[in-house]
Design a protein around this motif. Structure first.
Motif, PDB file in Angstrom:
ATOM      1  N   VAL A  40       0.857  -1.188   0.000  1.00 22.61           N
ATOM      2  CA  VAL A  40       0.000   0.000   0.000  1.00 22.61           C
ATOM      3  C   VAL A  40       0.891   1.234   0.000  1.00 22.61           C
ATOM      4  CG1 VAL A  40      -1.830   1.270   1.174  1.00 22.61           C
ATOM      5  CG2 VAL A  40      -1.779  -1.233   1.304  1.00 22.61           C
ATOM      6  N   SER A  41       0.908   1.930  -1.110  1.00 24.12           N
ATOM      7  CA  SER A  41       1.760   3.114  -1.225  1.00 24.12           C
ATOM      8  C   SER A  41       1.286   3.957  -2.392  1.00 24.12           C
ATOM      9  CB  SER A  41       3.224   2.706  -1.432  1.00 24.12           C
ATOM     10  OG  SER A  41       4.016   3.833  -1.736  1.00 24.12           O
ATOM     11  N   LEU A  42       1.390   5.287  -2.234  1.00 23.92           N
ATOM     12  CA  LEU A  42       1.074   6.179  -3.340  1.00 23.92           C
ATOM     13  C   LEU A  42       2.109   6.084  -4.457  1.00 23.92           C
ATOM     14  CD1 LEU A  42      -0.139   9.373  -1.431  1.00 23.92           C
ATOM     15  CD2 LEU A  42      -1.531   7.739  -2.708  1.00 23.92           C
ATOM     16  N   LYS A  44       2.695   3.394  -5.993  1.00 21.46           N
ATOM     17  CA  LYS A  44       2.135   2.478  -6.992  1.00 21.46           C
ATOM     18  C   LYS A  44       1.366   3.209  -8.096  1.00 21.46           C
ATOM     19  CE  LYS A  44       2.035  -1.813  -4.357  1.00 21.46           C
ATOM     20  NZ  LYS A  44       2.677  -2.657  -5.389  1.00 21.46           N
ATOM     21  N   ALA A  95      -5.031   2.714  -3.715  1.00 20.97           N
ATOM     22  CA  ALA A  95      -4.025   3.386  -2.879  1.00 20.97           C
ATOM     23  C   ALA A  95      -4.670   4.428  -1.976  1.00 20.97           C
ATOM     24  CB  ALA A  95      -2.962   4.033  -3.769  1.00 20.97           C
ATOM     25  N   SER A 101      -3.552  -2.938  -3.873  1.00 17.63           N
ATOM     26  CA  SER A 101      -4.159  -2.958  -5.209  1.00 17.63           C
ATOM     27  C   SER A 101      -3.929  -4.289  -5.903  1.00 17.63           C
ATOM     28  CB  SER A 101      -3.562  -1.833  -6.062  1.00 17.63           C
ATOM     29  OG  SER A 101      -2.142  -1.932  -6.106  1.00 17.63           O
TER      30      SER A 101
END
Length: 313
Positions: A40-42, A44, A95, A101
């Motif tokens: 989970v990370s922006l 991505k 995200a 995702s």
């Protein structure tokens, strides 16, 4: 009456939107903080937007160089658009929901976005790339141009095949077997941190198995690496175009093969031996050398026509 927008123009515009999306997510990651790696990370959506805008612009460069029927252009353009915009949008939604995702089937919405959205748009995209490959092989173009574009599409399709293996096992870390992840639902089935090892902004050198993310990333940029230089070089007066393009295709293909063989032996990247590292280094040097030749040809072609209006790009 305004002219109907062509697919290259549409893809240039879509690429610009994705470029903005990438910048927005990078800025958001810096301002809001949060992990750079992990499920989970922006990072991505920023990464997928980067792939998307480069893909859209690459196809916008390549399409005009090929002899295609209207139906082929529609298939290629629509599938690239669906993949670039659709994949990025799905990854961004997940995200910002603060959920994984990839390999996430926890709720019906998660499963729908994973199977029907991400996997579905990728499958449609493969169809478009096969159509592009057929159009390339049937185009009465110089051999060097066909070599570069076909090589780029081939590398891209190899990257898509690696992505299918990742989806089928619910992991970018290969530990043997294919298809074990199909049909599972009700939870997040991605690899645990111990399997992934240290995640350095997407580069994972110490996985508990073979890393498929790196060869997948190389593959999906195949058009940018090979097809775009081929089209640019074809527009110059450079005589021996085949040599630099053959060097590029050989270098990228060999490097990808080395990474894939290593990954399917379930070995992490930090277990690459001296011979394999030597081959990868030679591939990088060969590619950069051929790219320098391409740049030289472009500059020489520009200097050969000093009377041209260079205010337009």
């Amino acid at each position: 009456m305004a002219a109907t927008p062509t697919w290259p123009r549409v893809l240039w515009a879509a690429g610009a939107v994705l470029l903005v999306a990438m910048v927005v997510h990078v800025v958001a990651l810096v301002l809001l903080g949060g992990p750079v790696g992990g499920p989970v990370s922006l990072r991505k959506p920023a990464t997928f937007a980067e792939t998307g805008w480069l893909l859209c612009w690459s196809v916008a460069v390549v399409l005009p160089a090929l002899r295609t029927r209207a139906c082929q252009r529609h298939v290629v353009g629509a599938t690239v658009l669906a993949f670039g915009i659709g994949e990025t949008a799905i990854i961004a939604v997940q995200a910002w929901r603060d959920v994984p995702s990839h390999y996430n089937f926890t709720t019906p919405l998660d499963a729908a976005l994973m199977r029907g959205g991400a996997a579905g748009t990728a499958a449609v995209f493969v169809v478009g790339m096969v159509v592009l490959l057929v159009a390339t092989l049937r185009t009465p173009a110089p051999p060097a141009l066909r070599l570069g574009v076909a090589g780029g599409v081939g590398v891209l399709l190899a990257g898509c095949a690696v992505g299918l293996v990742m989806i089928s096992t619910n992991s970018g870390v290969y530990r043997g077997g294919i298809g074990s992840g199909f049909g599972r639902t009700g939870a997040y089935f991605g690899p645990d941190p111990a399997t992934v090892g240290p995640d350095l902004a997407g580069f994972r050198p110490a996985t508990a198995g073979g890393d498929l993310v790196l060869p997948h990333a190389v593959g999906v940029h195949g058009l940018l690496l090979l097809a775009v230089p081929a089209v640019l070089l074809a527009g110059t007066a450079w005589r021996n175009r085949r040599a630099p393009l053959a060097a590029m295709v050989g270098a990228v293909g060999l490097a990808l093969a080395v990474l894939l063989v290593h990954a399917f032996r379930t070995l992490p990247l930090d277990a690459l031996g001296a011979p394999a590292l030597g081959v990868l280094a030679a591939c990088a040097l060969a590619y950069l050398g051929a790219l320098a030749v391409t740049a030289r040809a472009l500059l020489a072609d520009r200097d050969r026509r000093p009377g041209d209006d260079r205010t337009h790009i």
